[in-house]
Design a protein around this motif. Structure first.
Motif, short mmCIF file in Angstrom:
data_model
loop_
_atom_site.label_atom_id
_atom_site.label_comp_id
_atom_site.label_asym_id
_atom_site.label_seq_id
_atom_site.Cartn_x
_atom_site.Cartn_y
_atom_site.Cartn_z
N GLU A 194 -6.86 7.52 -4.11
CA GLU A 194 -5.70 7.55 -3.21
C GLU A 194 -5.97 8.46 -2.01
O GLU A 194 -5.52 8.18 -0.89
CB GLU A 194 -4.46 8.03 -3.95
CG GLU A 194 -3.89 7.02 -4.92
CD GLU A 194 -2.51 7.42 -5.43
OE1 GLU A 194 -1.93 6.62 -6.20
OE2 GLU A 194 -2.00 8.50 -5.07
N ALA A 219 0.83 -1.19 0.00
CA ALA A 219 0.00 0.00 0.00
C ALA A 219 0.88 1.25 0.00
O ALA A 219 1.91 1.30 0.67
CB ALA A 219 -0.91 -0.01 1.22
N ARG A 220 0.47 2.25 -0.78
CA ARG A 220 1.27 3.47 -0.85
C ARG A 220 1.29 4.18 0.49
O ARG A 220 2.29 4.77 0.89
CB ARG A 220 0.70 4.40 -1.93
CG ARG A 220 1.53 5.67 -2.09
CD ARG A 220 0.98 6.59 -3.15
NE ARG A 220 1.77 7.82 -3.19
CZ ARG A 220 1.38 8.94 -3.79
NH1 ARG A 220 0.21 8.97 -4.40
NH2 ARG A 220 2.14 10.00 -3.79
N ASP A 248 -7.67 6.51 0.61
CA ASP A 248 -6.74 5.66 1.35
C ASP A 248 -6.01 6.47 2.41
O ASP A 248 -5.89 6.04 3.58
CB ASP A 248 -5.71 5.04 0.39
CG ASP A 248 -6.33 4.03 -0.56
OD1 ASP A 248 -7.50 3.64 -0.34
OD2 ASP A 248 -5.65 3.63 -1.52
N TYR A 249 -5.49 7.62 2.02
CA TYR A 249 -4.75 8.46 2.96
C TYR A 249 -5.67 8.95 4.08
O TYR A 249 -5.32 8.89 5.26
CB TYR A 249 -4.13 9.66 2.24
CG TYR A 249 -3.20 10.47 3.10
CD1 TYR A 249 -1.82 10.33 2.97
CD2 TYR A 249 -3.67 11.38 4.04
CE1 TYR A 249 -0.94 11.06 3.76
CE2 TYR A 249 -2.81 12.12 4.85
CZ TYR A 249 -1.45 11.95 4.70
OH TYR A 249 -0.59 12.67 5.50
N PRO A 293 -1.60 12.33 -2.31
CA PRO A 293 -2.42 11.48 -3.19
C PRO A 293 -2.63 12.13 -4.54
O PRO A 293 -2.76 13.35 -4.64
CB PRO A 293 -3.74 11.35 -2.42
CG PRO A 293 -3.35 11.55 -0.98
CD PRO A 293 -2.24 12.55 -1.00
N GLU A 294 -2.69 11.30 -5.58
CA GLU A 294 -2.81 11.82 -6.93
C GLU A 294 -4.24 11.90 -7.42
O GLU A 294 -4.52 12.58 -8.42
CB GLU A 294 -1.98 10.96 -7.90
CG GLU A 294 -0.48 11.02 -7.61
CD GLU A 294 0.33 10.26 -8.64
OE1 GLU A 294 -0.29 9.70 -9.59
OE2 GLU A 294 1.57 10.23 -8.52
#
Length: 395
Positions: free
Chosen positions: A251, A13-14, A254-255, A246-247
């Motif tokens: 994303e 995961a990023r 997720d963050y 995040p892009e």
């Protein structure tokens, strides 16, 4: 040969706790070094005076501007080279179409949510934000308005100078809290760290979109993504580490989920800040009859868990707040019925947003100043193709 050896390992995961732990130790080197140099030279007072005369892109920097600050302002005077101006125009149109709803999301969801992060509440309690909650809301509203104007990055606009000043203000707060004995870095990490800077950018974008979705506002995928993209640009202008930002909205979810999981909780400072914020909103609304709708709307948008942490009272008006999406849905039906109705409601929303901002600012331009001391006590609407739905939460 082991059959499992040829299988691709699951992608890491990023965003995970280790990544956010690292971000919690990082500040903004350019702005931090600038502020530290100004304090060493005793130049902060001169800068605050001169910054009042530097409010518009294209203005010549004041002659008496300290050399340490001049280098900073010159280095940050341009938007990021990677900005897609077509997407920024989509974001501006999205804002024009939803100005009142965006302001509602900022005021009644995003702002209270930040008060449910104890670290941020303690930080705000250490500054003048505790005594002047309207100042923070007014600064935020004015900043967003500057961002979403047609010429926000062109000569004659006020957005870039505002972003430059906010970035320096954040660095000044970091400097004072770290060197004034007001902050436990070992316990709470760097104040206004990269984790919180990126978290704030997401609160003012994704959580606003979430609030609009909860209110039943119709949004296209393209419009929602463009609005988030505009806040990515803001993040870059405010010194966020773009390699960690995040892009896209997926994303960002997720963050956001991980950031809130790590940081949400109750605190006495959060309760006090939110109570003052709600009183301020009640003062803005004419009369007193609808005052109970303020806490009811906040609780509806942030949910009962955060509502209880912030000690938002439960009243019979909570049921009325749940009916707001029905009312807004009716307005959207009317808006879709004719171009005239669409224009009239968009105009009404714009006027309402202007009234809210004028009430908070008292008609004045809000100036961002570096605190010398901390408080000792604590146009054309985009096509409506599809409908934006928040990404599913991460389990």
């Amino acid at each position: 040969m082991n059959a499992n050896a040829t299988k691709t390992a699951p992608a890491r995961a990023r965003f995970d706790h280790a990544a956010l732990d690292a971000l919690s130790t990082q500040g903004d080197p350019l702005a931090d070094e600038t502020v530290a140099e100004m304090f060493r030279r005793g130049e902060v007072g001169d800068l605050n005076t001169l910054m009042r005369f530097f409010t518009t892109t294209g203005d010549k920097l004041p002659e008496q501007l300290p050399a340490s600050a001049r280098a900073y302002f010159e280095a940050t005077s341009m938007p990021p080279s990677w900005v897609d101006w077509d997407v920024m125009e989509q974001a501006r149109l999205f804002f024009m179409d939803n100005a009142a709803h965006i302001n509602t999301g900022l005021s009644f969801a995003a702002m209270p949510a930040t008060y449910a992060v104890p670290r941020l509440s303690r930080l705000l309690a250490s500054t003048h934000s505790m005594a002047y909650p309207s100042r923070r809301m007014a600064n935020t509203g004015q900043f967003v308005t500057y961002l979403m104007q047609t010429n926000s990055f062109a000569e004659g606009s006020k957005f870039i100078p505002a972003a430059q000043k906010v970035r320096l203000l954040h660095a000044a707060v970091r400097h004072h809290l770290r060197h004034g004995g007001h902050w436990d870095v070992e316990k709470d990490g760097v104040p206004i760290c990269q984790e919180d800077m990126i978290g704030g950018q997401i609160c003012f974008s994704l959580l606003v979109l979430d609030a609009m979705h909860r209110l039943g506002i119709h949004m296209s995928e393209e419009g929602a993504e463009a609005y988030f993209y505009a806040w990515r640009v803001v993040g870059a202008m405010l010194g966020c580490d773009m390699s960690a930002v995040p892009e896209n909205l997926a994303e960002a979810r997720d963050y956001c989920d991980l950031y809130l999981l790590r940081n949400l909780g109750p605190s006495p400072e959060g309760v006090r800040l939110n109570a003052q914020l709600m009183r301020m909103y009640e003062d803005v609304v004419p009369g007193t009859f609808f005052d109970p709708m303020v806490p009811a709307t906040v609780r509806f948008l942030v949910g009962d868990t955060i509502g209880d942490w912030l000690e938002i009272p439960r009243t019979a008006w909570d049921t009325a707040a749940k009916a707001v999406p029905v009312f807004l849905g009716l307005l959207e039906t009317i808006e879709d019925s004719s171009p005239y109705a669409e224009w009239a409601l968009d105009k009404a929303g714009s006027l309402l947003s202007g009234f809210e901002l004028a009430s908070l600012t008292r008609g004045r331009v809000m100036h961002h100043a570096i605190p010398a001391e901390l408080k000792s006590d604590y146009g054309v609407k985009p096509p409506r193709t599809g409908r934006w739905v928040p990404p599913a939460p991460v389990h």
